[in-house]
Every structure is written in C-alpha cells, then in structure tokens.
Write an enzyme that holds these catalytic residues in place. Structure first.
Site, PDB file in Angstrom:
ATOM      1  N   LYS A   1      12.802  48.209  61.908  1.00 45.34           N
ATOM      2  CA  LYS A   1      12.128  49.498  62.130  1.00 45.34           C
ATOM      3  C   LYS A   1      11.386  50.046  60.919  1.00 45.34           C
ATOM      4  O   LYS A   1      11.151  51.252  60.812  1.00 45.34           O
ATOM      5  CB  LYS A   1      13.093  50.567  62.684  1.00 45.34           C
ATOM      6  CG  LYS A   1      13.961  50.140  63.832  1.00 45.34           C
ATOM      7  CD  LYS A   1      13.287  49.232  64.832  1.00 45.34           C
ATOM      8  CE  LYS A   1      12.195  49.926  65.621  1.00 45.34           C
ATOM      9  NZ  LYS A   1      11.470  48.886  66.453  1.00 45.34           N
TER      10      LYS A   1
ATOM     11  N   THR B   1       6.060  45.017  62.466  1.00 44.22           N
ATOM     12  CA  THR B   1       5.010  44.620  63.399  1.00 44.22           C
ATOM     13  C   THR B   1       3.637  45.022  62.854  1.00 44.22           C
ATOM     14  O   THR B   1       2.672  44.264  62.954  1.00 44.22           O
ATOM     15  CB  THR B   1       5.260  45.306  64.760  1.00 44.22           C
ATOM     16  OG1 THR B   1       6.654  45.207  65.057  1.00 44.22           O
ATOM     17  CG2 THR B   1       4.446  44.673  65.859  1.00 44.22           C
TER      18      THR B   1
ATOM     19  N   LYS C   1       8.697  35.920  60.036  1.00 43.10           N
ATOM     20  CA  LYS C   1       9.292  37.247  59.859  1.00 43.10           C
ATOM     21  C   LYS C   1      10.808  37.126  59.778  1.00 43.10           C
ATOM     22  O   LYS C   1      11.400  36.298  60.471  1.00 43.10           O
ATOM     23  CB  LYS C   1       8.888  38.112  61.057  1.00 43.10           C
ATOM     24  CG  LYS C   1       9.834  39.259  61.378  1.00 43.10           C
ATOM     25  CD  LYS C   1       9.554  39.864  62.743  1.00 43.10           C
ATOM     26  CE  LYS C   1      10.741  40.684  63.215  1.00 43.10           C
ATOM     27  NZ  LYS C   1      10.515  41.328  64.526  1.00 43.10           N
TER      28      LYS C   1
ATOM     29  N   HIS D   1      14.545  39.731  59.164  1.00 47.69           N
ATOM     30  CA  HIS D   1      15.235  40.970  58.780  1.00 47.69           C
ATOM     31  C   HIS D   1      16.455  40.649  57.914  1.00 47.69           C
ATOM     32  O   HIS D   1      17.254  41.533  57.626  1.00 47.69           O
ATOM     33  CB  HIS D   1      15.710  41.736  60.011  1.00 47.69           C
ATOM     34  CG  HIS D   1      14.619  42.297  60.868  1.00 47.69           C
ATOM     35  ND1 HIS D   1      13.544  42.985  60.359  1.00 47.69           N
ATOM     36  CD2 HIS D   1      14.443  42.297  62.213  1.00 47.69           C
ATOM     37  CE1 HIS D   1      12.763  43.362  61.365  1.00 47.69           C
ATOM     38  NE2 HIS D   1      13.278  42.950  62.492  1.00 47.69           N
TER      39      HIS D   1
ATOM     40  N   SER E   1      14.112  55.906  63.840  1.00 48.62           N
ATOM     41  CA  SER E   1      13.425  54.888  64.632  1.00 48.62           C
ATOM     42  C   SER E   1      14.433  53.891  65.226  1.00 48.62           C
ATOM     43  O   SER E   1      14.317  53.487  66.391  1.00 48.62           O
ATOM     44  CB  SER E   1      12.405  54.158  63.751  1.00 48.62           C
ATOM     45  OG  SER E   1      11.693  53.199  64.487  1.00 48.62           O
TER      46      SER E   1
ATOM     47  N   SER F   1      -4.403  50.640  63.144  1.00 50.41           N
ATOM     48  CA  SER F   1      -3.947  52.033  63.241  1.00 50.41           C
ATOM     49  C   SER F   1      -2.964  52.119  64.410  1.00 50.41           C
ATOM     50  O   SER F   1      -2.970  51.268  65.313  1.00 50.41           O
ATOM     51  CB  SER F   1      -5.141  52.959  63.476  1.00 50.41           C
ATOM     52  OG  SER F   1      -5.682  52.705  64.762  1.00 50.41           O
TER      53      SER F   1
ATOM     54  N   PHE G   1       8.297  50.490  72.688  1.00 47.74           N
ATOM     55  CA  PHE G   1       8.467  50.007  71.308  1.00 47.74           C
ATOM     56  C   PHE G   1       7.581  50.816  70.353  1.00 47.74           C
ATOM     57  O   PHE G   1       8.028  51.264  69.304  1.00 47.74           O
ATOM     58  CB  PHE G   1       8.101  48.517  71.249  1.00 47.74           C
ATOM     59  CG  PHE G   1       8.260  47.904  69.892  1.00 47.74           C
ATOM     60  CD1 PHE G   1       9.448  47.287  69.532  1.00 47.74           C
ATOM     61  CD2 PHE G   1       7.225  47.943  68.965  1.00 47.74           C
ATOM     62  CE1 PHE G   1       9.601  46.724  68.261  1.00 47.74           C
ATOM     63  CE2 PHE G   1       7.366  47.384  67.694  1.00 47.74           C
ATOM     64  CZ  PHE G   1       8.554  46.775  67.356  1.00 47.74           C
TER      65      PHE G   1
HETATM   66  P1  A3P Z   1       8.769  54.781  65.175  1.00 49.54           P
HETATM   67  O1  A3P Z   1       9.945  54.445  66.022  1.00 49.54           O
HETATM   68  O2  A3P Z   1       9.106  55.785  64.098  1.00 49.54           O
HETATM   69  O3  A3P Z   1       7.577  55.180  65.950  1.00 49.54           O
HETATM   70  P2  A3P Z   1       9.250  47.479  63.328  1.00 49.54           P
HETATM   71  O4  A3P Z   1       7.954  46.847  63.671  1.00 49.54           O
HETATM   72  O5  A3P Z   1       9.756  47.129  61.967  1.00 49.54           O
HETATM   73  O6  A3P Z   1      10.262  47.312  64.413  1.00 49.54           O
HETATM   74  O7  A3P Z   1       8.981  49.048  63.180  1.00 49.54           O
HETATM   75  C1  A3P Z   1       8.692  49.824  64.306  1.00 49.54           C
HETATM   76  C2  A3P Z   1       8.238  51.185  63.822  1.00 49.54           C
HETATM   77  O8  A3P Z   1       6.931  51.061  63.250  1.00 49.54           O
HETATM   78  C3  A3P Z   1       8.131  52.183  64.966  1.00 49.54           C
HETATM   79  O9  A3P Z   1       8.353  53.462  64.359  1.00 49.54           O
HETATM   80  C4  A3P Z   1       6.679  51.973  65.354  1.00 49.54           C
HETATM   81  O10 A3P Z   1       6.133  53.009  66.127  1.00 49.54           O
HETATM   82  C5  A3P Z   1       6.038  51.884  63.983  1.00 49.54           C
HETATM   83  N1  A3P Z   1       4.707  51.288  64.000  1.00 49.54           N
HETATM   84  C6  A3P Z   1       4.289  50.180  64.656  1.00 49.54           C
HETATM   85  N2  A3P Z   1       2.971  49.988  64.474  1.00 49.54           N
HETATM   86  C7  A3P Z   1       2.538  50.995  63.679  1.00 49.54           C
HETATM   87  C8  A3P Z   1       1.268  51.362  63.134  1.00 49.54           C
HETATM   88  N3  A3P Z   1       0.181  50.654  63.389  1.00 49.54           N
HETATM   89  N4  A3P Z   1       1.215  52.470  62.370  1.00 49.54           N
HETATM   90  C9  A3P Z   1       2.303  53.203  62.107  1.00 49.54           C
HETATM   91  N5  A3P Z   1       3.527  52.917  62.591  1.00 49.54           N
HETATM   92  C10 A3P Z   1       3.637  51.822  63.367  1.00 49.54           C
END
Ligand code: A3P
Length: 294
Positions: A48, A52, A105, A107, A137, A227, A254
């Site tokens: 989180k 991604t 990738k 974790h 998150s 974005s 997600f």
């Molecule tokens: P939130 O739950 O705070 O919205 P991961 O990819 O490590 O699982 O992280 C997911 C988090 O990154 C989620 O946060 C998701 O919405 C956010 N996220 C994904 N793409 C994003 C982007 N382009 N800009 C900002 N936040 C992004």
C-alpha cells in the site's frame, strides 16, 4: 446497504519471523530460492505504499512513454510479484523464461530478499509511504483482500498494524530495513509523498537511476498517464482484472483515493496520540523522516 458476504479468508502464518498469508506461505521455499538474473530490477515496497503507481511509471519509462506497449497486459503481469508467482499468472516458470532485463515486484523486507538479487548486484527501487496513510490504505485493502484475515474494526486493525501482525509484517521494520540497506546495494529510495508532490522530478530520478534519457514532452506524458485519475480509469493499471479469489473488489476498488493525509479522515485524536507515542519508540533511532501531509 446489503450485508457483506461471508467469505472464506486466508490466515496469516509465520515464515522466517514474518506473518504471511498462507496462500503465499505454503510456497515459501520457492520464493526464497528465486533465481534473479543479472540486470533484473526489483521494485520493493511495503504493501500500500504506491507499488502499482511506481510499476506503471517504470513501465512507461522503459518503453519510452509508449502507452500502447503498456496496454499489452495488466500491470501485475507486466511486472510480476515475486511472492504471488505460485498463486496466479505469470507463474514462476513463465517469469524464469522472461527476457532480460526483468522487472520484479516484491513486498519482502530487505533481509528476506532472495540472495541471488544481491549476488547479481540488481538495482532496487524502494518506495516508502508514511505509516499513517499506509495503515489507512492497508485497512481498506484488507477489507477486500481475501488473502488476509478480516481486518475487523479500524481500532483493532490499527493495533495490529502497530504491532506488525499484518501481512508482510512490521511497516516500521520494513522502511527502516531498506533505509539501512540502501548503501549496501544499488538502491533508489523514494517516497510516495514526494512523487505526489512533484511527479516530474521523481520520474527523472527513476530515469537517471535506470540510465534512461527521454525528451521533456515524454516525461510530462508519463506524469500525466500515471496520475491517479488516469490510472484509476486504465484497466491495465487499476487492478480491475486481478483474480477475484485473492482481492474481491465488488464493494470497493483497489484504486481508492491516492492522497497524502487521508489518515486524518479515520484516525481519532486519541488514536493519533497513541500512534505518535509508539512511533517515537520505534523510529527515534533512525534518520528516516516522513511527510504526513503535503
Ligand atoms: P489509497 O488506498 O490511499 O488510495 P499499492 O500499489 O502499493 O498497493 O498502493 C496502493 C495505494 O496507492 C492506494 O492508496 C492507491 O489508491 C494508491 N495509488 C495507486 N495509483 C496511484 C497514483 N497514480 N497516484 C497516487 N496514488 C496511487
């Protein structure tokens, strides 16, 4: 509001001192023995933290901003997750046969990264996100992540997060482990908050780290395509095609909010005080500093 479905959720099992979803833990030896190759690039994060997002930026950089190329498959297939190679495609054999340089990738915490990555001096891009937003998150994520136990109430979950009893273990140890490890290997340590604040600068840092030069217009295009709103509406980046047996997005998505400081909408004043007190104990001895708002 309809009642939430009763679903069979996975449990956390301890592997090498780490609480890990049993769907991952049963394949632990395959994960630990993963054979990295020279030129592989690892994108490492605590869950989180903007994994991604970073994967999509890296993909567009390596393909010179070619959006079509990045539409060829979902992001989790283009840059597969090391721990999930026995749970979903692309499987370990497919990843083993992927042409170099491979982007992978993980974790896993720094001390559990398969040693083959260090033997080949692989580059690592690490992304860290402040603990409050990460916990927020992760709580929302675990409500839909069937691979993890039900998070229960936010208060219960926050306690678990602080004690490190969540999938992939302690956030505190994770961010500190890579921070302390960054000078022992070829690592770029990034922050979610910095990318949010100034994506162009951080995209350029990734490019420099990967030895890539691109025209200004391409860099701007990459920032635009990565974005939050663009990625949210991009089926090859938004996880809408991710296996439903692992993440059930029927009630929430997600791509949730993508903001810095959303924790303020869920932490009570008391929870924030307790978090801060505990944070000081765990993070006082590190030079690692986070922004909790921008
Ligand atoms: P939130 O739950 O705070 O919205 P991961 O990819 O490590 O699982 O992280 C997911 C988090 O990154 C989620 O946060 C998701 O919405 C956010 N996220 C994904 N793409 C994003 C982007 N382009 N800009 C900002 N936040 C992004």
């Amino acid at each position: 509001k309809p009642k939430r479905k009763a679903i069979m959720r996975s449990k956390l099992m301890m592997v090498d001192g780490l609480p890990m979803s049993d769907i991952v833990a049963v394949h632990w030896q395959d994960i630990r023995n993963f054979q990295a190759k020279p030129g592989d690039v690892l994108i490492a994060t605590y869950p989180k933290s903007g994994t991604t997002w970073t994967q999509e930026m890296v993909e567009l950089i390596r393909h010179n901003g070619d959006v079509e190329k990045c539409q060829r498959a979902p992001v989790f297939e283009r840059i597969p997750c090391l721990e999930l190679m026995r749970c979903m495609p692309p499987d370990l054999e497919t990843v083993n046969a992927m042409p170099s340089p491979r982007y992978i990738k993980t974790h896993l915490p720094f001390n559990l990264v398969p040693s083959s990555f260090w033997e080949h001096n692989c580059k690592v891009i690490y992304v860290a996100r402040n603990g409050r937003d990460t916990a927020t998150s992760y709580y929302h994520f675990d409500r839909m992540a069937i691979m993890h136990p039900d998070p229960g109430t936010w208060d219960q979950y926050l306690q678990r997060f602080m004690s490190g009893n969540v999938g992939w273990g302690s956030w505190y140890d994770h961010v500190k482990g890579y921070w302390e490890g960054k000078d022992k290997c070829d690592m770029l340590y990034l922050f979610y908050e910095d990318i949010k604040q100034d994506p162009i600068t951080e995209i350029r840092r990734i490019m420099k780290f990967l030895g890539k030069k691109l025209p200004d217009a391409t860099v701007e295009k990459i920032a635009h395509c990565t974005s939050f709103n663009q990625m949210k509406n991009n089926d090859m980046a938004n996880y809408s095609t991710f296996p439903k047996e692992i993440i059930d997005q029927s009630e929430q998505k997600f791509m949730r909010k993508g903001q810095v400081g959303d924790w303020k909408n869920i932490f009570t004043v008391r929870q924030n005080e307790l978090f801060e007190e505990d944070y000081r104990k765990k993070m006082d001895h590190t030079t690692l500093k986070f922004k909790v708002s921008i």
